[in-house]
Design a protein around this motif. Structure first.
Motif, mmCIF file in Angstrom:
data_model
loop_
_atom_site.group_PDB
_atom_site.id
_atom_site.type_symbol
_atom_site.label_atom_id
_atom_site.label_comp_id
_atom_site.label_asym_id
_atom_site.label_seq_id
_atom_site.Cartn_x
_atom_site.Cartn_y
_atom_site.Cartn_z
ATOM 1 N N GLU A 223 11.074 5.400 -53.242
ATOM 2 C CA GLU A 223 11.434 4.519 -54.344
ATOM 3 C C GLU A 223 12.813 3.908 -54.105
ATOM 4 O O GLU A 223 13.767 4.598 -53.734
ATOM 5 C CB GLU A 223 11.440 5.306 -55.663
ATOM 6 C CG GLU A 223 11.724 4.466 -56.881
ATOM 7 C CD GLU A 223 11.652 5.286 -58.162
ATOM 8 O OE1 GLU A 223 11.992 4.728 -59.237
ATOM 9 O OE2 GLU A 223 11.256 6.465 -58.083
ATOM 10 N N GLY A 224 12.909 2.600 -54.268
ATOM 11 C CA GLY A 224 14.170 1.896 -54.080
ATOM 12 C C GLY A 224 14.390 1.349 -52.685
ATOM 13 O O GLY A 224 15.335 0.580 -52.462
ATOM 14 N N HIS A 235 11.347 -7.285 -50.275
ATOM 15 C CA HIS A 235 10.391 -6.510 -51.069
ATOM 16 C C HIS A 235 10.852 -5.053 -51.157
ATOM 17 O O HIS A 235 10.639 -4.255 -50.247
ATOM 18 C CB HIS A 235 9.001 -6.585 -50.443
ATOM 19 C CG HIS A 235 8.398 -7.954 -50.481
ATOM 20 N ND1 HIS A 235 7.974 -8.535 -51.652
ATOM 21 C CD2 HIS A 235 8.157 -8.857 -49.493
ATOM 22 C CE1 HIS A 235 7.490 -9.740 -51.396
ATOM 23 N NE2 HIS A 235 7.590 -9.960 -50.104
ATOM 24 N N ARG A 236 11.465 -4.736 -52.290
ATOM 25 C CA ARG A 236 11.958 -3.380 -52.555
ATOM 26 C C ARG A 236 11.007 -2.716 -53.553
ATOM 27 O O ARG A 236 10.706 -3.283 -54.598
ATOM 28 C CB ARG A 236 13.372 -3.434 -53.131
ATOM 29 C CG ARG A 236 14.083 -2.090 -53.190
ATOM 30 C CD ARG A 236 15.467 -2.257 -53.801
ATOM 31 N NE ARG A 236 16.270 -3.234 -53.083
ATOM 32 C CZ ARG A 236 16.984 -2.973 -51.989
ATOM 33 N NH1 ARG A 236 16.985 -1.738 -51.490
ATOM 34 N NH2 ARG A 236 17.695 -3.921 -51.410
ATOM 35 N N VAL A 237 10.518 -1.531 -53.230
ATOM 36 C CA VAL A 237 9.568 -0.867 -54.130
ATOM 37 C C VAL A 237 10.332 -0.201 -55.270
ATOM 38 O O VAL A 237 11.450 0.303 -55.089
ATOM 39 C CB VAL A 237 8.701 0.171 -53.378
ATOM 40 C CG1 VAL A 237 7.924 -0.484 -52.237
ATOM 41 C CG2 VAL A 237 9.539 1.308 -52.838
ATOM 42 N N ASP A 238 9.725 -0.206 -56.448
ATOM 43 C CA ASP A 238 10.405 0.319 -57.634
ATOM 44 C C ASP A 238 9.691 1.521 -58.228
ATOM 45 O O ASP A 238 9.909 1.870 -59.385
ATOM 46 C CB ASP A 238 10.557 -0.775 -58.688
ATOM 47 C CG ASP A 238 9.224 -1.397 -59.095
ATOM 48 O OD1 ASP A 238 8.175 -0.912 -58.623
ATOM 49 O OD2 ASP A 238 9.230 -2.376 -59.878
ATOM 50 N N GLU A 239 8.806 2.141 -57.445
ATOM 51 C CA GLU A 239 8.134 3.360 -57.897
ATOM 52 C C GLU A 239 7.787 4.206 -56.693
ATOM 53 O O GLU A 239 7.755 3.726 -55.549
ATOM 54 C CB GLU A 239 6.864 3.017 -58.686
ATOM 55 C CG GLU A 239 5.841 2.218 -57.897
ATOM 56 C CD GLU A 239 4.598 1.894 -58.693
ATOM 57 O OE1 GLU A 239 3.819 2.834 -58.962
ATOM 58 O OE2 GLU A 239 4.404 0.718 -59.057
ATOM 59 N N SER A 240 7.493 5.467 -56.929
ATOM 60 C CA SER A 240 7.133 6.362 -55.836
ATOM 61 C C SER A 240 5.620 6.293 -55.578
ATOM 62 O O SER A 240 4.861 5.779 -56.404
ATOM 63 C CB SER A 240 7.540 7.794 -56.172
ATOM 64 O OG SER A 240 6.867 8.226 -57.355
#
Length: 278
Positions: A223-224, A235-240
């Motif tokens: 995440e992050g 593209h940055r992920v915002d969840e696990s």
């Protein structure tokens, strides 16, 4: 479209399709190899049939993905269309009528490992997926509705490996034999294993400039962290729990790949489990 029929050891009618995309010659090579290896219908006692299909012969000859339209984006097709692949989609669907299981072989620019794809988890699909040597299967039911496996019951697509590689041909051939064993089309016994389900989510768009991908297929992105970037997107992920599928820097014009989420496992068929517990 080329269709060959071979004999099956059991009662099922199964099909293996190669050459849906003309720039993926591994499927055609695997079909041709199987045609040389498998017996003629008159040489087997089984009531079933193994149907071997090379789908898009003009695109294969031209070494291009398609001639008029991407075949795996136009199902169920239109028999009256002037676009070759849109009309071909109807002919291919008709050729698969009456089958108990279908395996479509693909390759991609994406990195290994090989994996399977389904749209509906039928009993036949369960048997196919757990009978092949793949660790992951993509549940594409929320993605496109215009692919072969989205319109043909009991169809599974196999991403056999990197486009143009001999490893993809060898893996795809062995996986095709395991598919035939799983459905009783070959006399030797199948092997079944659990397979991890990846639920397909949103496509990851690509902009322009120099692309970079930082995580491999099925590698969980913390995440992050940034999965991919270019001159337009970061593209940055915002969840696990997010893993990339078909991750590639230059394999696709408009996407870096697809975000997936681990959604459990598929167990082998019930009859296999009962047999192992006796």
């Amino acid at each position: 479209m080329k269709i060959l029929e071979c004999g099956a050891a059991g009662p099922a009618t199964v099909a293996i399709v190669g050459g849906i995309h003309g720039d993926e010659p591994a499927g055609e090579r695997i079909v041709d190899r199987l045609a040389r290896e498998l017996p003629a219908p008159s040489d087997t006692d089984g009531e079933g049939t193994i149907r071997l299909i090379v789908a898009n012969e003009p695109a294969l000859k031209a070494e291009t993905r398609y001639t008029d339209a991407d075949l795996n984006r136009v199902f169920p097709g239109d028999a009256d269309s002037d676009e070759y692949e849109r009309a071909l989609a109807v002919r291919l669907t008709d050729a698969l009528q009456g089958t108990d299981a279908v395996l479509a072989i693909h390759t991609s620019h994406s990195a290994p490992p090989p994996f399977a794809i389904y749209s509906r988890l039928t009993d036949s699909v369960r048997r196919t997926v757990t009978g092949m040597p793949v660790e992951y299967v993509l549940d594409s039911s929320d993605l496109r509705s215009t692919t072969l496996d989205s319109v043909v019951n009991d169809a599974v697509s196999l991403e056999a490996g990197r486009q143009g590689s001999e490893d993809a041909v060898e893996f795809g051939h062995e996986a095709a034999l395991d598919f035939l064993r799983a459905h009783g089309a070959l006399a030797d016994s199948p092997t079944f294993t659990e397979t991890t389900i990846i639920k397909g989510g949103e496509e990851v768009p690509k902009g322009g400039g120099e692309p970079s991908v930082y995580y491999r297929n099925f590698e969980e992105i913390p995440e992050g962290e940034v999965f991919a970037s270019d001159d337009v997107y970061t593209h940055r992920v915002d969840e696990s729990g997010i893993v990339p599928v078909l991750a590639s820097e230059r394999g696709y014009d408009d996407i870096f790949g697809i975000y997936g989420r681990i959604a459990g496992t598929i167990s082998p068929p019930d009859d296999v489990e009962r047999a192992s517990n006796e």
